[in-house]
Write a protein that holds these residues in place. Structure first.
Motif, PDB file in Angstrom:
ATOM      1  N   ALA A  63       0.810  -1.220   0.000  1.00  0.00           N
ATOM      2  CA  ALA A  63       0.000   0.000   0.000  1.00  0.00           C
ATOM      3  C   ALA A  63       0.841   1.268   0.000  1.00  0.00           C
ATOM      4  N   PHE A  64       2.121   1.151   0.363  1.00  0.00           N
ATOM      5  CA  PHE A  64       2.974   2.332   0.469  1.00  0.00           C
ATOM      6  C   PHE A  64       4.070   2.304  -0.585  1.00  0.00           C
ATOM      7  N   ARG A  65       4.305   3.466  -1.166  1.00  0.00           N
ATOM      8  CA  ARG A  65       5.418   3.601  -2.109  1.00  0.00           C
ATOM      9  C   ARG A  65       6.690   3.905  -1.318  1.00  0.00           C
ATOM     10  N   GLU A  66       7.782   3.415  -1.823  1.00  0.00           N
ATOM     11  CA  GLU A  66       9.059   3.628  -1.138  1.00  0.00           C
ATOM     12  C   GLU A  66       9.356   5.116  -0.982  1.00  0.00           C
ATOM     13  N   GLY A  67       9.020   5.901  -1.989  1.00  0.00           N
ATOM     14  CA  GLY A  67       9.254   7.343  -1.936  1.00  0.00           C
ATOM     15  C   GLY A  67       8.419   8.069  -0.902  1.00  0.00           C
ATOM     16  N   SER A  68       7.365   7.434  -0.413  1.00  0.00           N
ATOM     17  CA  SER A  68       6.552   8.031   0.645  1.00  0.00           C
ATOM     18  C   SER A  68       7.095   7.694   2.027  1.00  0.00           C
ATOM     19  N   ILE A  69       7.865   6.616   2.098  1.00  0.00           N
ATOM     20  CA  ILE A  69       8.387   6.141   3.375  1.00  0.00           C
ATOM     21  C   ILE A  69       9.701   6.843   3.742  1.00  0.00           C
ATOM     22  N   THR A  70      10.593   6.930   2.793  1.00  0.00           N
ATOM     23  CA  THR A  70      11.939   7.449   3.049  1.00  0.00           C
ATOM     24  C   THR A  70      11.966   8.818   3.734  1.00  0.00           C
ATOM     25  N   PRO A  71      11.143   9.787   3.326  1.00  0.00           N
ATOM     26  CA  PRO A  71      11.217  11.106   3.970  1.00  0.00           C
ATOM     27  C   PRO A  71      10.792  11.115   5.436  1.00  0.00           C
ATOM     28  N   ARG A  72      10.137  10.088   5.901  1.00  0.00           N
ATOM     29  CA  ARG A  72       9.643  10.069   7.284  1.00  0.00           C
ATOM     30  C   ARG A  72      10.770   9.911   8.294  1.00  0.00           C
ATOM     31  N   TYR A  73      11.876   9.293   7.905  1.00  0.00           N
ATOM     32  CA  TYR A  73      12.957   9.036   8.865  1.00  0.00           C
ATOM     33  C   TYR A  73      13.510  10.325   9.467  1.00  0.00           C
ATOM     34  N   ALA A  74      13.812  11.302   8.617  1.00  0.00           N
ATOM     35  CA  ALA A  74      14.378  12.559   9.117  1.00  0.00           C
ATOM     36  C   ALA A  74      13.398  13.268  10.048  1.00  0.00           C
ATOM     37  N   THR A  75      12.124  13.254   9.691  1.00  0.00           N
ATOM     38  CA  THR A  75      11.114  13.899  10.531  1.00  0.00           C
ATOM     39  C   THR A  75      11.001  13.198  11.876  1.00  0.00           C
ATOM     40  N   LEU A  76      10.972  11.875  11.855  1.00  0.00           N
ATOM     41  CA  LEU A  76      10.899  11.117  13.108  1.00  0.00           C
ATOM     42  C   LEU A  76      12.129  11.366  13.974  1.00  0.00           C
ATOM     43  N   GLU A  77      13.281  11.485  13.326  1.00  0.00           N
ATOM     44  CA  GLU A  77      14.504  11.765  14.085  1.00  0.00           C
ATOM     45  C   GLU A  77      14.465  13.167  14.682  1.00  0.00           C
ATOM     46  N   ARG A  78      14.021  14.169  13.913  1.00  0.00           N
ATOM     47  CA  ARG A  78      13.904  15.538  14.434  1.00  0.00           C
ATOM     48  C   ARG A  78      12.950  15.605  15.612  1.00  0.00           C
ATOM     49  N   LYS A  79      11.915  14.793  15.582  1.00  0.00           N
ATOM     50  CA  LYS A  79      10.940  14.760  16.671  1.00  0.00           C
ATOM     51  C   LYS A  79      11.437  13.959  17.871  1.00  0.00           C
ATOM     52  N   GLY A  80      12.605  13.321  17.752  1.00  0.00           N
ATOM     53  CA  GLY A  80      13.165  12.548  18.849  1.00  0.00           C
ATOM     54  C   GLY A  80      12.542  11.174  19.026  1.00  0.00           C
ATOM     55  N   LEU A  81      11.819  10.691  18.012  1.00  0.00           N
ATOM     56  CA  LEU A  81      11.146   9.397  18.113  1.00  0.00           C
ATOM     57  C   LEU A  81      12.014   8.240  17.653  1.00  0.00           C
ATOM     58  N   ILE A  82      13.009   8.530  16.828  1.00  0.00           N
ATOM     59  CA  ILE A  82      13.982   7.512  16.423  1.00  0.00           C
ATOM     60  C   ILE A  82      15.370   8.129  16.500  1.00  0.00           C
ATOM     61  N   THR A  83      16.354   7.252  16.507  1.00  0.00           N
ATOM     62  CA  THR A  83      17.740   7.709  16.494  1.00  0.00           C
ATOM     63  C   THR A  83      18.525   6.862  15.509  1.00  0.00           C
ATOM     64  N   ARG A  84      19.527   7.484  14.907  1.00  0.00           N
ATOM     65  CA  ARG A  84      20.458   6.776  14.031  1.00  0.00           C
ATOM     66  C   ARG A  84      21.846   7.101  14.569  1.00  0.00           C
ATOM     67  N   ASN A  85      22.532   6.075  15.089  1.00  0.00           N
ATOM     68  CA  ASN A  85      23.806   6.301  15.768  1.00  0.00           C
ATOM     69  C   ASN A  85      25.021   5.957  14.914  1.00  0.00           C
ATOM     70  N   GLY A  86      24.805   5.659  13.643  1.00  0.00           N
ATOM     71  CA  GLY A  86      25.913   5.306  12.769  1.00  0.00           C
ATOM     72  C   GLY A  86      26.038   3.822  12.493  1.00  0.00           C
ATOM     73  N   ASP A  87      25.293   2.992  13.240  1.00  0.00           N
ATOM     74  CA  ASP A  87      25.297   1.550  12.972  1.00  0.00           C
ATOM     75  C   ASP A  87      24.761   1.296  11.568  1.00  0.00           C
ATOM     76  N   THR A  88      25.338   0.321  10.882  1.00  0.00           N
ATOM     77  CA  THR A  88      24.876  -0.027   9.540  1.00  0.00           C
ATOM     78  C   THR A  88      24.728  -1.534   9.389  1.00  0.00           C
ATOM     79  N   ARG A  89      23.905  -1.920   8.413  1.00  0.00           N
ATOM     80  CA  ARG A  89      23.767  -3.306   7.979  1.00  0.00           C
ATOM     81  C   ARG A  89      23.637  -3.282   6.460  1.00  0.00           C
ATOM     82  N   LYS A  90      23.983  -4.387   5.846  1.00  0.00           N
ATOM     83  CA  LYS A  90      23.868  -4.488   4.396  1.00  0.00           C
ATOM     84  C   LYS A  90      22.395  -4.554   3.997  1.00  0.00           C
ATOM     85  N   GLY A  91      22.054  -3.811   2.945  1.00  0.00           N
ATOM     86  CA  GLY A  91      20.702  -3.832   2.395  1.00  0.00           C
ATOM     87  C   GLY A  91      20.616  -4.807   1.237  1.00  0.00           C
ATOM     88  N   ARG A  92      19.462  -4.835   0.579  1.00  0.00           N
ATOM     89  CA  ARG A  92      19.232  -5.742  -0.548  1.00  0.00           C
ATOM     90  C   ARG A  92      20.249  -5.574  -1.662  1.00  0.00           C
TER      91      ARG A  92
END
Length: 104
Positions: A63-92
């Motif tokens: 139901a969701f397009r990838e382009g609709s999901i990606t912009p939410r990360y920065a907003t969630l981080e600005r709101k303090g709801l998620i954090t990204r500390n530099g940890d990484t994992r391999k993607g597809r």
């Protein structure tokens, strides 16, 4: 149509009028909640973008397009709801992706 300067931008300033009109119809609050729940569902191990998108595609039948999901990360981080500390994992695609963790 609303003046672009009177509300939070949901499209780039150089995007065509149709992009601005489409952006005004997006329920960003709902999308943020859906993305946040997907990250929370991954628990303490956090989630990469691929993991979030796969989770949502399976749960909501694409139901969701990838382009609709990606912009939410920065907003969630600005709101303090998620954090990204530099940890990484391999993607597809074999490239490293940042891991996002819920702060809830």
């Amino acid at each position: 149509m609303k003046s672009h300067s009177n509300f939070e931008a949901k499209a780039r300033t150089h995007d065509p009028k149709t992009s601005w009109e489409a952006a005004e119809k997006v329920d960003t609050n709902r999308l943020e909640q859906v993305v946040l729940r997907a990250i929370i569902a991954h628990g303490d191990s956090g989630a990469t973008h691929d993991e979030v998108f796969t989770y949502l595609a399976m749960r909501f039948k694409d139901a969701f397009r990838e382009g609709s999901i990606t912009p939410r990360y920065a907003t969630l981080e600005r709101k303090g709801l998620i954090t990204r500390n530099g940890d990484t994992r391999k993607g597809r695609a074999g490239r490293s992706q940042l891991v996002m963790y819920s702060t809830k």
